[in-house]
Design a protein around this motif. Structure first.
Motif, PDB file in Angstrom:
ATOM      1  N   VAL A   1      15.705   5.565 -54.264  1.00 43.65           N
ATOM      2  CA  VAL A   1      14.472   6.071 -54.888  1.00 43.65           C
ATOM      3  C   VAL A   1      14.812   7.192 -55.875  1.00 43.65           C
ATOM      4  O   VAL A   1      14.276   7.249 -56.980  1.00 43.65           O
ATOM      5  CB  VAL A   1      13.489   6.591 -53.809  1.00 43.65           C
ATOM      6  CG1 VAL A   1      12.326   7.333 -54.449  1.00 43.65           C
ATOM      7  CG2 VAL A   1      12.969   5.424 -52.989  1.00 43.65           C
ATOM      8  N   THR A   2      15.744   8.065 -55.463  1.00 47.57           N
ATOM      9  CA  THR A   2      16.174   9.149 -56.355  1.00 47.57           C
ATOM     10  C   THR A   2      16.786   8.571 -57.624  1.00 47.57           C
ATOM     11  O   THR A   2      16.547   9.067 -58.724  1.00 47.57           O
ATOM     12  CB  THR A   2      17.206  10.062 -55.636  1.00 47.57           C
ATOM     13  OG1 THR A   2      16.627  10.526 -54.415  1.00 47.57           O
ATOM     14  CG2 THR A   2      17.558  11.271 -56.489  1.00 47.57           C
ATOM     15  N   ALA A   3      17.558   7.492 -57.468  1.00 46.34           N
ATOM     16  CA  ALA A   3      18.189   6.862 -58.641  1.00 46.34           C
ATOM     17  C   ALA A   3      17.142   6.318 -59.591  1.00 46.34           C
ATOM     18  O   ALA A   3      17.231   6.497 -60.808  1.00 46.34           O
ATOM     19  CB  ALA A   3      19.107   5.729 -58.198  1.00 46.34           C
ATOM     20  N   ILE A   4      16.129   5.667 -59.022  1.00 45.37           N
ATOM     21  CA  ILE A   4      15.083   5.078 -59.872  1.00 45.37           C
ATOM     22  C   ILE A   4      14.342   6.204 -60.598  1.00 45.37           C
ATOM     23  O   ILE A   4      14.100   6.134 -61.807  1.00 45.37           O
ATOM     24  CB  ILE A   4      14.123   4.205 -59.037  1.00 45.37           C
ATOM     25  CG1 ILE A   4      14.889   3.001 -58.475  1.00 45.37           C
ATOM     26  CG2 ILE A   4      12.939   3.729 -59.869  1.00 45.37           C
ATOM     27  CD1 ILE A   4      14.145   2.242 -57.395  1.00 45.37           C
ATOM     28  N   PHE A   5      14.020   7.276 -59.868  1.00 41.83           N
ATOM     29  CA  PHE A   5      13.360   8.441 -60.486  1.00 41.83           C
ATOM     30  C   PHE A   5      14.240   9.046 -61.586  1.00 41.83           C
ATOM     31  O   PHE A   5      13.801   9.300 -62.699  1.00 41.83           O
ATOM     32  CB  PHE A   5      13.050   9.477 -59.396  1.00 41.83           C
ATOM     33  CG  PHE A   5      12.887  10.887 -59.905  1.00 41.83           C
ATOM     34  CD1 PHE A   5      11.904  11.199 -60.831  1.00 41.83           C
ATOM     35  CD2 PHE A   5      13.720  11.907 -59.452  1.00 41.83           C
ATOM     36  CE1 PHE A   5      11.755  12.501 -61.293  1.00 41.83           C
ATOM     37  CE2 PHE A   5      13.574  13.206 -59.906  1.00 41.83           C
ATOM     38  CZ  PHE A   5      12.592  13.501 -60.833  1.00 41.83           C
ATOM     39  N   MET A   6      15.529   9.223 -61.263  1.00 41.11           N
ATOM     40  CA  MET A   6      16.428   9.889 -62.216  1.00 41.11           C
ATOM     41  C   MET A   6      16.788   9.002 -63.404  1.00 41.11           C
ATOM     42  O   MET A   6      17.258   9.486 -64.422  1.00 41.11           O
ATOM     43  CB  MET A   6      17.683  10.355 -61.499  1.00 41.11           C
ATOM     44  CG  MET A   6      17.375  11.481 -60.538  1.00 41.11           C
ATOM     45  SD  MET A   6      18.852  12.111 -59.772  1.00 41.11           S
ATOM     46  CE  MET A   6      19.608  12.914 -61.149  1.00 41.11           C
ATOM     47  N   ALA A   7      16.544   7.709 -63.259  1.00 40.37           N
ATOM     48  CA  ALA A   7      16.764   6.814 -64.400  1.00 40.37           C
ATOM     49  C   ALA A   7      15.864   7.202 -65.565  1.00 40.37           C
ATOM     50  O   ALA A   7      16.117   6.827 -66.711  1.00 40.37           O
ATOM     51  CB  ALA A   7      16.491   5.371 -63.986  1.00 40.37           C
TER      52      ALA A   7
END
Length: 436
Positions: A141-147
Motif C-alpha cells: 500500500v505504501t508503494a502504491i501511495f508513494m508511486a
C-alpha cells in the motif's frame, strides 16, 4: 469465512483511501519540485547562479526538518482529517506566492516557508496508513501511495513545460503562471479532505458493523503484540531508538538522490540541447519506469517478507545510475542513466518505510516516522545544494552526481550493518498472525 471478510474489508479500505491520498501526494510532490522546471527560465530572469538556485531549492527541507516531528504529533492528537487539510491549504498559499519572487531573499524565504507549511504531510500519511492497514499489507500500500512521486514527475513534467509556454500572457512570465496554476489543486483538495477523509476505522460509516469490528480487532491485536514485545510506545522512545536514527541516515541518501533528480534533471537534460517541451516529455520517461519498478519491487518484498536486501539492492542501483549519469555524452544515454537512478530510488522507499512500524507503535511510531522523515529529508537539502555548488566550481554536473552516489552507497552500508547486527526489523522477529 474470515479470509473472505478480510478481502472485502481490505478492498473497501484500499479503494476508499489509497487513490485519494495518492492524488494528495501527487499534488504535494508537484509543488515541491516544479522549481526544477521554473529554473529553465526563472534563473535567467532573476539572475540566479547554480549555487543560489541549489541552496534555495534545498532550503525547503530545512523548514520541513524543523517542523516535521511537532506536526506529526499534532496529527496523532487532532486527527488526520483536520491536520492534513491545514497542511494542504497553507502549502497551496505559499506555493502560489512563489510566482512573486523578486530576488534571492524572497526566493529563500518562500522556499523555507513552503517546507514549514508542508511539514508533516508525508509522515502523517504513513502514520495514517498504519491506522487502516495491517502490517502484512503495508509495504504494498505504501508503494502504491508513494508511486505518486514518480507519477507526479511523469505527468507533471509535460504540464509544467506547457505552462512555461504561457510566457508573456497578461505580462507575466511562464514560470509565474506555472507556480500560480499548480498551487490551485492544493487549496481545493485541502477543503475536500475535510469532508472526505475518515480519521479512524471506528468512524468509518462506509464499513458495516462486522467489517469495522474485524478491522479494529486486527489492528488492536497487532498493536498489543508490539506493545508486549517492547515498550517502545512513548514518543521519546521513538526519538531515541538507534534503529530510528540508522533508518534516518538511510533515508538521507535516498532523499538526496530523489531531490537531485526532481530539482536538477530538467537542467541536466537541457545541457544536452533539448527544448523546454522536449525536456517535459524526456523527464517523464524515467519516472514512468520508476513507478513500475517500485510496485514490482515492493510486491516482491512483501511476498518474500524481506526488507533489508530490497533496500540495499535498490540504493546500489541508484548509485550506479548516478555514476553513469556523470560519464554520459549523449541525450539517449543520460535518459538511460536517469532511469536507473529513478528505479533505484523509487524501489528503495516502500521496503524502507515498512521497517519502523515493525518495532514502534502509538506515539513512538508517530515520533519515529517523523524523525526518520525529517532527518532523512535533509538529504533533499544537501543533494541539490551540493550539485549547485560543485557545478559552479567545476562547470560540470559529474562530481556532484558522484557525491550523491556516495550518499546512496552509505545508505546501503547502513542497512547492511543493521541487518547483520541482529537489529533488522524483519519478519522472523514478529509474531503471527498477519504481521511482517
Amino acid at each position: 469465512m474470515n479470509s473472505h471478510l478480510e478481502k472485502r474489508v481490505m478492498r473497501k479500505v484500499t479503494l476508499r483511501i489509497v487513490p485519494f491520498i495518492m492524488l494528495l501526494y501527487f499534488i504535494a510532490f508537484l509543488d515541491r519540485v516544479n522549481i526544477g522546471f521554473a529554473a529553465l527560465t526563472m534563473n535567467q530572469d532573476l539572475g540566479f547562479s547554480p549555487t543560489v538556485f541549489g541552496f534555495g531549492a534545498g532550503i525547503f527541507f530545512l523548514g520541513y526538518f524543523l517542523f516535521e516531528v511537532p506536526s506529526n504529533l499534532i496529527l496523532h492528537k487532532v486527527g488526520a482529517r483536520i491536520w492534513i487539510a491545514r497542511v494542504m491549504i497553507t502549502w497551496g498559499l505559499v506555493s502560489g506566492c512563489m510566482a512573486f519572487v523578486q530576488g534571492t531573499t524572497s526566493f529563500y524565504v518562500l522556499r523555507f516557508l513552503l517546507g514549514v507549511a508542508e511539514a508533516g504531510f508525508f509522515p502523517g500519511i504513513i502514520l495514517y496508513l498504519s491506522y487502516w492497514f495491517p502490517a502484512a499489507k503495508r509495504a504494498q500500500v505504501t508503494a502504491i501511495f508513494m508511486a505518486a512521486a514518480p507519477l507526479s514527475t511523469a505527468l507533471g513534467s509535460p504540464i509544467s513545460a506547457a505552462l512555461l509556454e504561457m510566457h508573456g500572457l497578461l505580462g507575466y512570465a511562464g514560470w509565474q503562471w506555472m507556480f500560480v496554476l499548480e498551487a490551485i489543486p492544493a487549496l481545493l483538495f485541502g477543503i475536500v479532505v475535510l469532508f472526505y477523509l475518515t480519521d479512524r476505522p471506528a468512524k468509518a460509516k462506509w464499513l458495516n458493523d462486522e467489517e469495522r469490528a474485524w478491522l479494529e480487532n486486527t489492528l488492536r491485536a497487532e498493536e498489543q503484540a508490539r506493545a508486549t514485545r517492547q515498550s517502545h510506545s512513548s514518543a521519546w522512545r521513538g526519538l531515541a531508538d538507534k534503529r530510528v536514527l540508522a533508518l534516518a541516515l538511510v533515508y538521507f541518501g535516498t532523499s538526496a538522490g530523489l531531490y537531485t533528480l526532481g530539482i536538477w534533471s530538467p537542467q541536466i537534460i537541457r545541457s544536452f540541447g533539448a527544448s523546454s517541451m522536449e525536456i517535459g516529455f524526456l523527464n517523464a520517461f524515467p519516472a514512468v519506469i520508476g513507478v513500475i519498478g517500485m510496485i514490482l519491487w515492493a510486491r516482491h518484498s512483501d511476498r518474500t517478507k524481506e526488507r533489508s536486501w530490497h533496500v540495499i539492492g535498490a540504493c546500489l542501483l541508484a548509485a550506479a545510475g548516478l555514476i553513469y549519469a556523470g560519464n554520459v555524452s549523449t541525450l539517449f544515454t543520460v535518459i538511460i542513466a536517469l532511469t536507473l537512478v529513478t528505479v533505484g530510488i523509487s524501489a528503495a522507499k516502500p521496503p524502507l518505510w515498512s521497517m519502523p512500524t515493525l518495532f514502534l507503535s502509538g506515539p513512538a511510531a508517530a515520533a519515529g516516522i517523523a524523525t526518520i522523515n525529517s532527518i532523512g529529508n535533509l538529504g533533499g537539502f544537501v543533494g541539490p545544494m551540493m550539485i549547485g555548488v560543485i557545478r559552479q566550481q567545476t562547470g560540470s554536473y559529474s562530481w556532484g552526481l558522484y557525491f550523491v552516489a556516495g550518499l546512496l552507497a552509505i545508505s546501503a552500508i547502513v542497512v547492511l550493518l543493521l541487518s547483520t547486527r541482529g537489529n533488522k526489523p524483519q519478519t522472523a522477529e514478529l509474531p503471527h498472525p498477519h504481521t511482517h
